[in-house]
Write a protein that holds these residues in place. Structure first.
Motif, mmCIF file in Angstrom:
data_model
loop_
_atom_site.group_PDB
_atom_site.id
_atom_site.type_symbol
_atom_site.label_atom_id
_atom_site.label_comp_id
_atom_site.label_asym_id
_atom_site.label_seq_id
_atom_site.Cartn_x
_atom_site.Cartn_y
_atom_site.Cartn_z
ATOM 1 N N LYS A 119 -35.941 7.088 26.150
ATOM 2 C CA LYS A 119 -35.728 7.799 27.616
ATOM 3 C C LYS A 119 -36.493 9.055 27.776
ATOM 4 C CE LYS A 119 -32.119 9.001 30.878
ATOM 5 N NZ LYS A 119 -32.505 8.425 32.118
ATOM 6 N N ARG A 157 -40.533 1.388 32.225
ATOM 7 C CA ARG A 157 -40.114 0.220 31.419
ATOM 8 C C ARG A 157 -39.964 0.461 29.828
ATOM 9 N NH1 ARG A 157 -42.386 -2.906 35.550
ATOM 10 N NH2 ARG A 157 -44.445 -3.033 34.475
ATOM 11 N N HIS A 166 -36.667 2.982 27.335
ATOM 12 C CA HIS A 166 -35.399 2.351 27.117
ATOM 13 C C HIS A 166 -34.761 3.277 25.803
ATOM 14 C CE1 HIS A 166 -37.019 0.301 23.828
ATOM 15 N NE2 HIS A 166 -38.256 0.141 24.668
#
Length: 697
Positions: free
Chosen positions: A610, A603, A606
């Motif tokens: 990444k 989570r 992002h």
């Protein structure tokens, strides 16, 4: 007032030194972010002009090293703000001062993705300003255990794309020194870029003078200075020759290969006298070699581990102008670190009678395969941090402060605390936290302040001392040791690797101790997580992301880790009582709990983040998930094997089918997750398991 806008011109000397080029690049980029357009550089003057220049010889007499002064010359149609730098870093700090104070660019804008407020213009009071003298002369980060930075991109060693934000942030925090990574290939850009950006570069205590590791240069040769002094000195000379024209804080030291005591490979040194004499001989020889090449070298020695003990015992003879660097124990306390099961907690501060210059190496993140914090904020309180650094300064250990900064992103709050201390010498923690939260979030600061304060109160106290608080590694390394001990059939023996925490008790009591600690922690972390989720729902969408990454992410790692550890222990005790299906359910629940920790990593990956947690090899949550998966497969061998249908038949199959089913149509083997969920529901309905999201009691 001096007007700063996109129309403000910048005039800089030609042939700028690289550090000033990088500093100017930052200022131009910051102005473009704020004003929406790049300013003109060396394209002539304008009505409003920023001039960069080095201090004159006369001005240098009143400016400290690395200091700057803002001077204003106001006129109709031609007003000039001059940033006068004592040296390269003076100019860099002057430009970053403009960015921070007037453009409101936060030092951590990159790591927390803090938005920049657009402005038409900024007015600066046309009053002479001069930088304050920092409380610590050499202050910076050891980018250590930097697995996130290494794994973030495919290129190895990490490229300028990775290192530039690290060094930029350090400069914005007022730092001037760095150890750029741990044992990285010498082909990497990290050392050169740190130098090019104006930072003092220093070395890991296991790599004295920044030299190549002996066994890498001479594989197969015994790494003994007593046997091969010429080979060691050849490596030292090569390192000195390569760095002699750079800003280096030379680390003098002599440890064994792989950051271990040298006598672990050279057992003839079996007394403190022999060990101290050899280290003293090597340090003096390193010092003499540096003096051959560098006129006024800055040298230090890390009084870490066994070297601290030898120094305190009076067995070391060191050059008088070498900075002696004392270290905390990895948990914020200025005492000797725990080594395996030994924890002497000897003071790690100089006596007031100890002459010379002193400094400290301090951890806000640590990795010791026991209870340290790597992905989460330090579990010990900011009050302890302030107290211990203040004690070091009082003991005159204030020439040097090296902060173990880890992977930067997860430790912004504590990095901010220490950067204020090294600049001003002390800190008002309540004021700093209020300021920090207002910089990062647009609303609900009081609720967040309460959450941050509760974070440090929630940490598991694994020992009696105020610093003996558990980071997230506590839920993983001991858990894997328990599983290994269990599955290798050693349950009738004490696990030697857990004595540091549990004491020398039976393995069952060790598991019980671990269960009780994690169960108490689980109650606190789950309450904090619930409250954190409530506060997050009140925030803007942008703030929600930042709040998760900077706070709630860590809470989830603590919460899932505690629950996983408790259910692992429950599995052991059920297994011990030969309640194998129940043990299987507990082990499966532990597997799901730990897997939630992996999901928290995902989570937080992002956008530009990444793959940031791709190389989690230190806490290694995935390894724990795999270990527990192996465990539940092992447990299933007890009663459900060899057909892996027996528990389904015994507990789940309708009574009407149990005795009349045909094997050729009812032999589909259930996957572990499916079987565990069905058994969990059955046992809960029978009162053997509570239906609750908490760890099973």
């Amino acid at each position: 007032m001096f007007l700063l806008s996109h129309a403000t011109a910048i005039v800089a000397p030609t042939n700028l030194a690289k550090p000033v080029q990088y500093g100017l690049q930052m200022l131009v980029r910051d102005m473009e972010k704020v004003f929406g357009q790049k300013p003109q550089v060396n394209a002539g003057t304008s009505e409003w002009t920023i001039e960069l220049r080095y201090a004159s010889e006369e001005e240098c007499s009143s400016l400290e090293e690395e200091a700057f002064r803002l001077h204003f010359q106001m006129g109709d149609g031609n007003s000039v703000m001059t940033i006068v730098g004592r040296d390269d870093l003076g100019l860099v700090y002057g430009m970053l001062h403009i960015s921070k104070k007037y453009l409101e660019i936060d030092p951590f804008w990159f790591w927390a993705e803090i938005p920049v407020s657009r402005k038409e213009a900024v007015w600066i009071p046309a009053e002479e300003q001069e930088s304050a003298r920092p409380a610590v002369r050499y202050r910076g980060w050891f980018v250590n255990d930097e697995v996130c930075l290494i794994g973030w991109r495919k290129e190895y060693p990490p490229t300028e794309e990775i290192w530039f934000p690290v060094f930029e942030t350090l400069l914005r925090c007022g730092g001037n020194m760095v150890i750029p990574g741990t044992d990285l290939p010498r082909s990497g850009i990290h050392h050169q870029l740190a130098h090019d950006m104006g930072l003092w570069v220093t070395h890991h205590h296991a790599e004295p003078l920044g030299a190549e590791m002996f066994l890498r240069a001479y594989p197969g040769v015994t790494p003994s200075y007593a046997q091969h002094p010429e080979l060691f000195e050849r490596l030292w000379r090569e390192a000195i020759e390569k760095q002699k024209d750079e800003k280096i804080i030379w680390v003098l030291s002599f440890r064994g290969q792989g950051d271990a005591p040298f006598w672990s490979m050279d057992p003839v040194f079996d007394t403190p006298e022999k060990r101290g004499a050899m280290i003293s001989k090597v340090v003096w020889r390193q010092y003499e070699l540096i003096k051959e090449y560098v006129k006024h070298p800055v040298c230090c020695i890390a009084l870490y581990g066994e070297i601290s003990e030898l120094y305190s015992g009076g067995y070391l003879d060191l050059p008088p102008d070498v900075i002696k660097v004392w270290a905390d124990n990895g948990y914020g306390k200025m005492v000797s670190r725990r080594q395996g099961n030994e924890n002497f907690r000897i003071s790690s501060l100089p006596e007031l009678s100890d002459s010379g210059k002193h400094g400290i190496y301090y951890h806000i993140t640590f990795h010791d395969l026991q209870a340290s914090n790597h992905f989460t904020m330090s579990p010990y309180s900011p009050q302890l941090m302030k107290q211990e650094i203040a004690a070091a300064f009082q003991a005159k250990a204030n020439t040097y402060l090296l902060l173990n900064s880890g992977n930067i992103r997860q430790h912004l709050y504590t990095l901010d605390i220490v950067s204020e201390i090294w600049c001003f010498g002390t800190i008002d923690l309540e004021k700093q936290l209020c300021s920090y939260l207002r910089r990062f979030f647009s609303s609900h600061h009081q609720e967040m302040q309460e959450l941050y304060e509760r974070y440090f109160q929630s940490a598991i106290a694994y020992g009696k001392e105020e610093d003996e608080k558990a980071g997230e590694e506590f839920y993983h390394h001991p858990a894997r040791k328990i599983i290994s001990h269990w599955l290798t059939g050693k349950v009738d023996q004490t696990n030697e690797q857990l004595i540091w925490a549990t004491g020398n008790v039976s393995f069952a009591d060790q598991v019980r101790w671990y269960q009780q600690k994690c169960a108490a922690g689980s109650r606190r972390w789950s309450r904090l997580k619930k409250r954190g989720q409530e506060v997050m729902e009140l925030l803007s969408e942008e703030d929600k992301i930042r709040f998760y990454d900077q706070f709630l992410f860590a809470i989830e790692l603590h919460d899932t880790g505690c629950r996983g550890a408790v259910n692992l222990c429950q599995a052991y005790f059920a297994f011990k009582e030969e309640k194998y299906p129940l043990a299987f359910v507990h082990a499966s629940q532990a597997h799901w709990d730990y897997r939630e920790g992996l999901e928290a990593l995902t989570r937080s990956e992002h956008g530009k983040w990444k793959n940031f947690y791709r190389l989690d090899v230190l806490t290694n949550i995935k390894s724990t998930v795999d270990n527990v998966d192996t465990l539940r497969r092992f447990i299933r061998m007890f009663g459900d094997s060899p057909d892996f249908f027996l528990w389904y038949k015994q507990y789940l199959m309708p009574e009407t089918e149990k005795y009349i089913y045909l094997e050729n149509t009812h032999r589909a083997v259930l996957e572990d997750d499916e079987l565990a969920r069905m058994l969990k529901k059955k046992f809960a309905a029978d009162g053997k398991l509570p239906e609750t999201g908490e760890a099973f009691k």
